[in-house]
Design a protein around this motif. Structure first.
Motif, PDB file in Angstrom:
ATOM      1  N   LYS A 143       0.829  -1.208   0.000  1.00  0.00           N
ATOM      2  CA  LYS A 143       0.000   0.000   0.000  1.00  0.00           C
ATOM      3  C   LYS A 143       0.865   1.260   0.000  1.00  0.00           C
ATOM      4  O   LYS A 143       0.523   2.259  -0.616  1.00  0.00           O
ATOM      5  N   LYS A 144       2.004   1.195   0.695  1.00  0.00           N
ATOM      6  CA  LYS A 144       2.847   2.383   0.876  1.00  0.00           C
ATOM      7  C   LYS A 144       3.841   2.584  -0.264  1.00  0.00           C
ATOM      8  O   LYS A 144       4.069   3.715  -0.704  1.00  0.00           O
ATOM      9  N   TYR A 145       4.456   1.477  -0.754  1.00  0.00           N
ATOM     10  CA  TYR A 145       5.542   1.600  -1.731  1.00  0.00           C
ATOM     11  C   TYR A 145       5.219   1.000  -3.096  1.00  0.00           C
ATOM     12  O   TYR A 145       6.056   1.048  -3.997  1.00  0.00           O
ATOM     13  N   GLY A 146       4.038   0.391  -3.249  1.00  0.00           N
ATOM     14  CA  GLY A 146       3.702  -0.207  -4.528  1.00  0.00           C
ATOM     15  C   GLY A 146       4.064  -1.678  -4.587  1.00  0.00           C
ATOM     16  O   GLY A 146       4.431  -2.294  -3.583  1.00  0.00           O
ATOM     17  N   PRO A 147       3.972  -2.274  -5.765  1.00  0.00           N
ATOM     18  CA  PRO A 147       4.231  -3.717  -5.911  1.00  0.00           C
ATOM     19  C   PRO A 147       5.690  -4.063  -5.575  1.00  0.00           C
ATOM     20  O   PRO A 147       6.577  -3.232  -5.741  1.00  0.00           O
ATOM     21  N   PRO A 148       5.929  -5.293  -5.135  1.00  0.00           N
ATOM     22  CA  PRO A 148       7.302  -5.687  -4.745  1.00  0.00           C
ATOM     23  C   PRO A 148       8.201  -5.912  -5.942  1.00  0.00           C
ATOM     24  O   PRO A 148       7.744  -6.153  -7.060  1.00  0.00           O
ATOM     25  N   HIS A 149       9.512  -5.837  -5.663  1.00  0.00           N
ATOM     26  CA  HIS A 149      10.540  -6.113  -6.665  1.00  0.00           C
ATOM     27  C   HIS A 149      11.340  -7.344  -6.241  1.00  0.00           C
ATOM     28  O   HIS A 149      11.179  -7.860  -5.146  1.00  0.00           O
ATOM     29  N   SER A 150      12.225  -7.772  -7.132  1.00  0.00           N
ATOM     30  CA  SER A 150      13.054  -8.942  -6.844  1.00  0.00           C
ATOM     31  C   SER A 150      14.151  -8.576  -5.847  1.00  0.00           C
ATOM     32  O   SER A 150      14.861  -7.581  -6.024  1.00  0.00           O
ATOM     33  N   CYS A 151      14.284  -9.383  -4.791  1.00  0.00           N
ATOM     34  CA  CYS A 151      15.343  -9.177  -3.800  1.00  0.00           C
ATOM     35  C   CYS A 151      16.682  -9.565  -4.411  1.00  0.00           C
ATOM     36  O   CYS A 151      16.805 -10.610  -5.051  1.00  0.00           O
ATOM     37  N   GLU A 152      17.702  -8.729  -4.209  1.00  0.00           N
ATOM     38  CA  GLU A 152      19.017  -8.990  -4.792  1.00  0.00           C
ATOM     39  C   GLU A 152      19.764 -10.115  -4.083  1.00  0.00           C
ATOM     40  O   GLU A 152      20.814 -10.548  -4.560  1.00  0.00           O
ATOM     41  N   GLN A 153      19.238 -10.579  -2.946  1.00  0.00           N
ATOM     42  CA  GLN A 153      19.905 -11.644  -2.206  1.00  0.00           C
ATOM     43  C   GLN A 153      19.219 -12.991  -2.433  1.00  0.00           C
ATOM     44  O   GLN A 153      19.833 -13.934  -2.910  1.00  0.00           O
ATOM     45  N   CYS A 154      17.930 -13.087  -2.081  1.00  0.00           N
ATOM     46  CA  CYS A 154      17.213 -14.363  -2.202  1.00  0.00           C
ATOM     47  C   CYS A 154      16.481 -14.513  -3.533  1.00  0.00           C
ATOM     48  O   CYS A 154      15.933 -15.575  -3.815  1.00  0.00           O
ATOM     49  N   LYS A 155      16.464 -13.448  -4.354  1.00  0.00           N
ATOM     50  CA  LYS A 155      15.880 -13.465  -5.692  1.00  0.00           C
ATOM     51  C   LYS A 155      14.369 -13.686  -5.689  1.00  0.00           C
ATOM     52  O   LYS A 155      13.797 -14.014  -6.737  1.00  0.00           O
ATOM     53  N   GLN A 156      13.707 -13.529  -4.563  1.00  0.00           N
ATOM     54  CA  GLN A 156      12.256 -13.637  -4.523  1.00  0.00           C
ATOM     55  C   GLN A 156      11.609 -12.269  -4.766  1.00  0.00           C
ATOM     56  O   GLN A 156      12.225 -11.237  -4.513  1.00  0.00           O
ATOM     57  N   GLN A 157      10.372 -12.300  -5.220  1.00  0.00           N
ATOM     58  CA  GLN A 157       9.651 -11.074  -5.524  1.00  0.00           C
ATOM     59  C   GLN A 157       9.005 -10.535  -4.248  1.00  0.00           C
ATOM     60  O   GLN A 157       7.784 -10.555  -4.078  1.00  0.00           O
TER      61      GLN A 157
END
Length: 282
Positions: free
Chosen positions: A68-82
Motif C-alpha cells: 500500500k505504501k511503496y507499490g508492488p514488490p521487486h526482486s530481492c538482490e539476495q534471495c531473488k524472490q519477488q
C-alpha cells in the motif's frame, strides 16, 4: 530483599519471524500472532515473502502494508524472490542493495557480529602490543642504568690511559684522532633500542596480516551464510509450490470422485424402474 528476576531468552516467532521474549519453552509465537490465530486460525504462506503469516487473504500484514505504501514488490538482490519493496531512498538500502525484510535482518546481523569480532581482536592486539612495548621500555631502561654504571667506572679507569696515549701521540707529532680520544659508552644501548624497534615493526606487520586474514575469512563466512539462506528460501518456495500442486490435484480428484458418485447414483435409479416393470408384466 530484592526479587530475583529470570531473564527470558529472545527468540523468533514461528509465524511472523519477529523477535520476542520467550516466557516458556512451549511458547514459540508472539502475542500478536497468538491473538490472530484465535481470531483467524492457522496462517498460510504469504504469496510474496513465503513467511507463514498470512492470516487474512494470501498476503502477510507486513507485505500488505508495504504494498500500500511503496507499490508492488521487486526482486530481492539476495534471495531473488519477488518480495523486496523499493522505498525510493538509497539511505534505507543495505550497502546500496534492494533487499527484502528477512535478508535485511540477516545481513545486518552478520555485519554487526563481524564488527564486534574485529573490534575485540583489535583491542586485544593493541593491549598485547602495549604490554610488549612497556616491557621493552622497562628492560631497556634497566639495561641502560646498568650500562651507565659500568660505563662510568670504565671511563674513570680509561681516562688516565687515554690521557697518556694522547700525550704520547702529541709528543711524537702525530695528528689528533677523535676515535682515539672518545669512546661512545651508550653504543650498545642504542643498538638494543634499534633491535627492539625492528621487532615491534615486524610484530605490527604480522598483526596487520592476521587482521586481513580474519577479515577475509569473515567475508567468506558471510557469503556462505547468505548462500545458505538463499538455498533455504528456494527450498521453502519449492515446498510451498509442491504443497499447492498437491492440494490442486487432490481437489481435482475429489471433484471427479463426486461426479462419478453422481453418475453411479443416476444409473442405479434408472435400473430400479426396469426391474419393477419386468416383475409386473403378465
Amino acid at each position: 530483599m530484592s526479587e530475583c528476576r529470570i531473564a527470558h531468552p529472545i527468540v523468533k516467532c514461528t509465524y511472523c519471524r519477529t523477535e520476542f521474549q520467550q516466557e516458556s519453552k512451549t511458547n514459540t509465537i508472539c502475542k500478536k500472532c497468538a491473538q490472530n490465530v484465535k481470531l483467524y486460525g492457522t496462517p498460510k504462506p504469504c504469496q510474496y515473502c513465503n513467511i507463514i503469516a498470512a492470516f487474512i487473504g494470501n498476503k502477510c500484514q507486513r507485505c500488505t502494508n508495504s504494498e500500500k505504501k511503496y507499490g508492488p514488490p521487486h526482486s530481492c538482490e539476495q534471495c531473488k524472490q519477488q518480495c523486496a519493496f523499493d522505498r525510493k531512498d538509497d539511505r534505507k538500502k543495505v550497502d546500496g542493495k534492494l533487499l527484502c525484510w528477512l535478508c535485511t535482518l540477516s545481513y545486518k546481523r552478520v555485519l554487526q557480529k563481524t564488527k564486534e569480532q574485529c573490534k575485540h581482536l583489535s583491542s586485544s592486539s593493541r593491549a598485547s602490543l602495549q604490554e610488549k612495548e612497556q616491557y621493552s621500555r622497562l628492560s631497556s631502561s634497566s639495561h641502560y642504568n646498568s650500562q651507565k654504571t659500568l660505563s662510568t667506572s670504565s671511563i674513570q679507569n680509561e681516562i688516565p690511559k687515554k690521557k697518556a696515549k694522547f700525550d704520547a701521540i702529541s709528543a711524537n707529532g702525530d695528528s689528533f684522532s677523535p676515535d682515539l680520544a672518545l669512546d661512545s659508552p651508550g653504543t650498545d644501548h642504542f643498538v638494543i633500542i634499534a633491535q627492539l624497534k625492528e621487532e615491534v615493526a615486524t610484530l605490527k606487520k604480522m598483526l596487520h596480516q592476521k587482521d586481513q586474514m580474519i577479515l577475509e575469512k569473515e567475508k567468506k563466512i558471510t557469503e556462505l551464510k547468505a548462500d545458505l539462506q538463499y538455498q533455504e528460501s528456494q527450498m521453502r518456495a519449492k515446498m510451498n509450490q509442491m504443497e499447492k500442486t498437491h492440494k490442486e490435484v487432490m481437489e481435482q480428484l475429489q471433484a471427479k470422485n463426486r461426479e462419478l458418485l453422481k453418475q453411479a447414483a443416476a444409473l442405479s435409479k434408472g435400473k430400479k424402474p426396469e426391474k419393477s416393470g419386468a416383475i409386473t408384466s403378465p
